[in-house]
Every structure is written in C-alpha cells, then in structure tokens.
Design a protein around this motif. Structure first.
Motif, mmCIF file in Angstrom:
data_model
loop_
_atom_site.group_PDB
_atom_site.id
_atom_site.type_symbol
_atom_site.label_atom_id
_atom_site.label_comp_id
_atom_site.label_asym_id
_atom_site.label_seq_id
_atom_site.Cartn_x
_atom_site.Cartn_y
_atom_site.Cartn_z
ATOM 1 N N GLU A 207 0.805 -1.222 0.000
ATOM 2 C CA GLU A 207 0.000 0.000 0.000
ATOM 3 C C GLU A 207 0.839 1.275 0.000
ATOM 4 O O GLU A 207 0.339 2.353 -0.318
ATOM 5 N N CYS A 208 2.126 1.169 0.366
ATOM 6 C CA CYS A 208 2.998 2.336 0.378
ATOM 7 C C CYS A 208 3.937 2.373 -0.817
ATOM 8 O O CYS A 208 4.899 3.153 -0.838
ATOM 9 N N GLY A 209 3.679 1.514 -1.804
ATOM 10 C CA GLY A 209 4.464 1.552 -3.026
ATOM 11 C C GLY A 209 5.753 0.769 -2.991
ATOM 12 O O GLY A 209 6.519 0.800 -3.962
ATOM 13 N N ASN A 210 6.040 0.069 -1.900
ATOM 14 C CA ASN A 210 7.212 -0.811 -1.873
ATOM 15 C C ASN A 210 6.912 -2.030 -2.743
ATOM 16 O O ASN A 210 5.807 -2.585 -2.674
ATOM 17 N N SER A 211 7.889 -2.470 -3.507
ATOM 18 C CA SER A 211 7.605 -3.558 -4.436
ATOM 19 C C SER A 211 8.758 -4.557 -4.509
ATOM 20 O O SER A 211 9.915 -4.230 -4.242
ATOM 21 N N THR A 212 8.386 -5.784 -4.873
ATOM 22 C CA THR A 212 9.329 -6.877 -5.104
ATOM 23 C C THR A 212 8.968 -7.524 -6.429
ATOM 24 O O THR A 212 7.780 -7.773 -6.687
ATOM 25 N N SER A 213 9.951 -7.788 -7.264
ATOM 26 C CA SER A 213 9.698 -8.407 -8.562
ATOM 27 C C SER A 213 10.454 -9.724 -8.689
ATOM 28 O O SER A 213 11.543 -9.893 -8.122
ATOM 29 N N HIS A 214 9.839 -10.627 -9.443
ATOM 30 C CA HIS A 214 10.518 -11.884 -9.800
ATOM 31 C C HIS A 214 10.358 -12.093 -11.293
ATOM 32 O O HIS A 214 9.253 -11.941 -11.839
ATOM 33 N N THR A 215 11.450 -12.441 -11.940
ATOM 34 C CA THR A 215 11.450 -12.656 -13.386
ATOM 35 C C THR A 215 11.810 -14.105 -13.694
ATOM 36 O O THR A 215 12.780 -14.645 -13.143
ATOM 37 N N GLN A 216 11.005 -14.711 -14.551
ATOM 38 C CA GLN A 216 11.293 -16.062 -15.052
ATOM 39 C C GLN A 216 11.483 -15.981 -16.565
ATOM 40 O O GLN A 216 10.658 -15.389 -17.271
ATOM 41 N N THR A 217 12.556 -16.579 -17.021
ATOM 42 C CA THR A 217 12.803 -16.648 -18.468
ATOM 43 C C THR A 217 12.546 -18.080 -18.933
ATOM 44 O O THR A 217 13.180 -19.033 -18.436
ATOM 45 N N VAL A 218 11.617 -18.204 -19.870
ATOM 46 C CA VAL A 218 11.293 -19.517 -20.455
ATOM 47 C C VAL A 218 11.813 -19.525 -21.895
ATOM 48 O O VAL A 218 11.325 -18.769 -22.749
ATOM 49 N N THR A 219 12.825 -20.346 -22.142
ATOM 50 C CA THR A 219 13.387 -20.478 -23.489
ATOM 51 C C THR A 219 12.666 -21.628 -24.192
ATOM 52 O O THR A 219 12.743 -22.784 -23.754
ATOM 53 N N VAL A 220 11.967 -21.291 -25.249
ATOM 54 C CA VAL A 220 11.176 -22.296 -25.981
ATOM 55 C C VAL A 220 11.949 -22.669 -27.244
ATOM 56 O O VAL A 220 12.422 -21.790 -27.986
ATOM 57 N N GLU A 221 12.078 -23.966 -27.473
ATOM 58 C CA GLU A 221 12.819 -24.429 -28.654
ATOM 59 C C GLU A 221 12.088 -25.577 -29.327
ATOM 60 O O GLU A 221 11.217 -26.229 -28.721
ATOM 61 N N ASP A 222 12.437 -25.784 -30.574
ATOM 62 C CA ASP A 222 11.855 -26.888 -31.345
ATOM 63 C C ASP A 222 13.005 -27.762 -31.800
ATOM 64 O O ASP A 222 13.717 -27.454 -32.762
ATOM 65 N N THR A 223 13.182 -28.855 -31.064
ATOM 66 C CA THR A 223 14.279 -29.786 -31.416
ATOM 67 C C THR A 223 13.765 -31.148 -31.847
ATOM 68 O O THR A 223 14.547 -32.080 -32.047
ATOM 69 N N THR A 224 12.458 -31.236 -32.027
ATOM 70 C CA THR A 224 11.850 -32.528 -32.392
ATOM 71 C C THR A 224 11.575 -32.574 -33.883
ATOM 72 O O THR A 224 10.930 -31.655 -34.428
ATOM 73 N N ALA A 225 12.071 -33.604 -34.547
ATOM 74 C CA ALA A 225 11.856 -33.734 -35.999
ATOM 75 C C ALA A 225 10.411 -34.125 -36.281
ATOM 76 O O ALA A 225 9.755 -34.778 -35.461
ATOM 77 N N PRO A 226 9.895 -33.727 -37.444
ATOM 78 C CA PRO A 226 8.535 -34.124 -37.785
ATOM 79 C C PRO A 226 8.457 -35.627 -38.070
ATOM 80 O O PRO A 226 9.465 -36.277 -38.296
ATOM 81 N N THR A 227 7.249 -36.154 -38.080
ATOM 82 C CA THR A 227 7.031 -37.592 -38.363
ATOM 83 C C THR A 227 6.004 -37.702 -39.480
ATOM 84 O O THR A 227 5.085 -36.874 -39.598
ATOM 85 N N PHE A 228 6.153 -38.729 -40.290
ATOM 86 C CA PHE A 228 5.175 -38.985 -41.373
ATOM 87 C C PHE A 228 3.881 -39.480 -40.766
ATOM 88 O O PHE A 228 3.869 -40.178 -39.742
ATOM 89 N N ASN A 229 2.814 -39.095 -41.414
ATOM 90 C CA ASN A 229 1.501 -39.525 -40.937
ATOM 91 C C ASN A 229 1.197 -40.986 -41.318
ATOM 92 O O ASN A 229 0.592 -41.727 -40.557
ATOM 93 N N GLU A 230 1.625 -41.329 -42.571
ATOM 94 C CA GLU A 230 1.278 -42.649 -43.044
ATOM 95 C C GLU A 230 2.371 -43.678 -42.648
ATOM 96 O O GLU A 230 3.514 -43.307 -42.416
ATOM 97 N N SER A 231 1.968 -44.932 -42.597
ATOM 98 C CA SER A 231 2.913 -45.987 -42.275
ATOM 99 C C SER A 231 3.746 -46.313 -43.498
ATOM 100 O O SER A 231 3.328 -46.093 -44.646
#
Length: 231
Positions: A207-231
C-alpha cells in the motif's frame, strides 16, 4: 511550600516583672490548593499588670515548582510500521504534592499511505496547584519493507515448444498491510515460430508503493523432428 520555616522562639523582658511568658499562636488560611496558604504567627507577652506587646509575622506559602518525571523520558524515534512501541507509563514526583497526576494523550497524523504516519505522544504531570511539566515524544512511522511472495518462485527453464506451461499464480504478504501482485509476459521471437523466449514478471506492491519483482525466463525451442503420418 517545602521551605516553610519553623516558628522562632521569642522571649521578653519587663521593667518590673522579672518573669514574663510569651504566648505563641498560629492561624492558617487556606487557598485554592493545599500547597498555597498563609500563616499568621503572633507572639504576645503580658506582664503581671496586664501590659502586653504583640508581634505578628505573615508567611505567604506558595507552590511554584512543577513536578518532575521519575522515569527516563522516551526519545523521538523513527520506526518501521510493524515495530511501533507501546507508550511508556510515566509517573511524577512533586516537592509538595505527594501524588501528582500524569495525563497521557496521543495524536496520529496520517501520511501518504496507511503505513506512513506520525504519532505525537504527550505526558503532562500536574500537581495540586496546577503546576505542570510536559514531555512530548514524536514517533515517525514508516513502511520501507518490500512485500514477499508466498509461493516458491518459478525458475528459469528451457522447454520444447509443445510443453510450455501456463504461468503460475503468485500471491504476496506484507509486514504492515496487503500487497497486490501484477503479472506481465513478453515474447521475443526466435528463428522460427517454434523457437522464442518468454519473459514473465511478477511484481508485488504494498500500500505504500514498496515492491518486489521476480522474473522467469522460459526459453522455448523446437528440437523434435517431424514424423510422417502414413505408415
């Protein structure tokens, strides 16, 4: 009032009476308070023939001395809003009044938020004749303590693009009142739609304007190869 002298013993001589006695009389006249009054002291000597001589002394007794506090006087202080000391109990002595009164009062002046304010504490010692001694203590109360998060804080992480978790909900506590938590999330694009960085920030503010912050960094990556739909 604490220096009233004892009556002087007077003696007398007479030209014809070898032994004359001196009679002493004292009359007290009270005033508005017990320690202020007047004493009329009269010495009268009479010889055997009935000749007499009198002397009257008037003592005006007054009380002009203020009482004094017994205890150490509380000093001005600046304190955190959750550490405001209780008011001290003060007593007083007086040179003539065996039981002077101590009156206490406290006035609060609010500041810019609930945790910031000023207390003016006044102790007034009063004797029977209304002589007074006053002690004033100023307590400056402030809220300088940041709120704290209640839950475990989410750590930075690297995740696959199909496993991004929702942001957690955080709450916060404050030492003197309530705290609100705001949340923001920004995205920094990477080399492809499946690779980017999320910056999540939770900010707790009291209420008096004192503040605390927390930061989270989420690194998103795509390392999975695609797969064929058909057998």
């Amino acid at each position: 009032c604490d220096n009233v002298p004892a009556a002087d013993p007077l003696t007398a001589n007479d030209n014809c009476d070898a032994s004359v006695a001196v009679n002493f009389n004292e009359v007290r006249t009270d005033s508005a308070c017990d320690s202020e009054y007047s004493l009329a002291r009269t010495w009268t000597v009479t010889d055997c023939a009935g000749n007499s001589t009198s002397h009257t002394q008037t003592i005006t007794v007054e009380d002009t001395t203020a009482p004094t506090f017994v205890e150490a006087l509380p000093a001005d202080a600046t304190v955190e809003c959750d550490s405001v000391p209780a008011a001290d109990t003060l007593t007083a002595n007086d040179n003539c009044d065996s039981n002077p009164t101590v009156v206490y009062s406290e006035v609060r002046t609010d500041g810019d938020c609930d945790g910031n304010y000023t207390l003016i504490r006044v102790w007034t010692a009063i004797d029977d004749c209304n002589n007074t001694t006053i002690h004033t203590q100023t307590i400056t109360v402030q809220d300088t303590t940041d709120p704290t998060f209640n839950e475990a804080l989410p750590a930075d992480e690297t995740v696959e693009c199909d496993a991004v978790a929702d942001a957690v909900t955080l709450t916060a506590s404050d030492n003197c009142g309530t705290a609100d938590v705001t949340f923001t999330e920004t995205t920094a694009d990477g080399s492809c739609p499946g690779a980017y960085v999320l910056t999540r920030i939770w900010t707790a503010t009291d209420e008096c304007g004192n503040s605390t912050s927390h930061t989270q960094t989420v690194t998103v990556e795509d390392t999975t190869a695609p797969t064929f739909n058909e057998s």
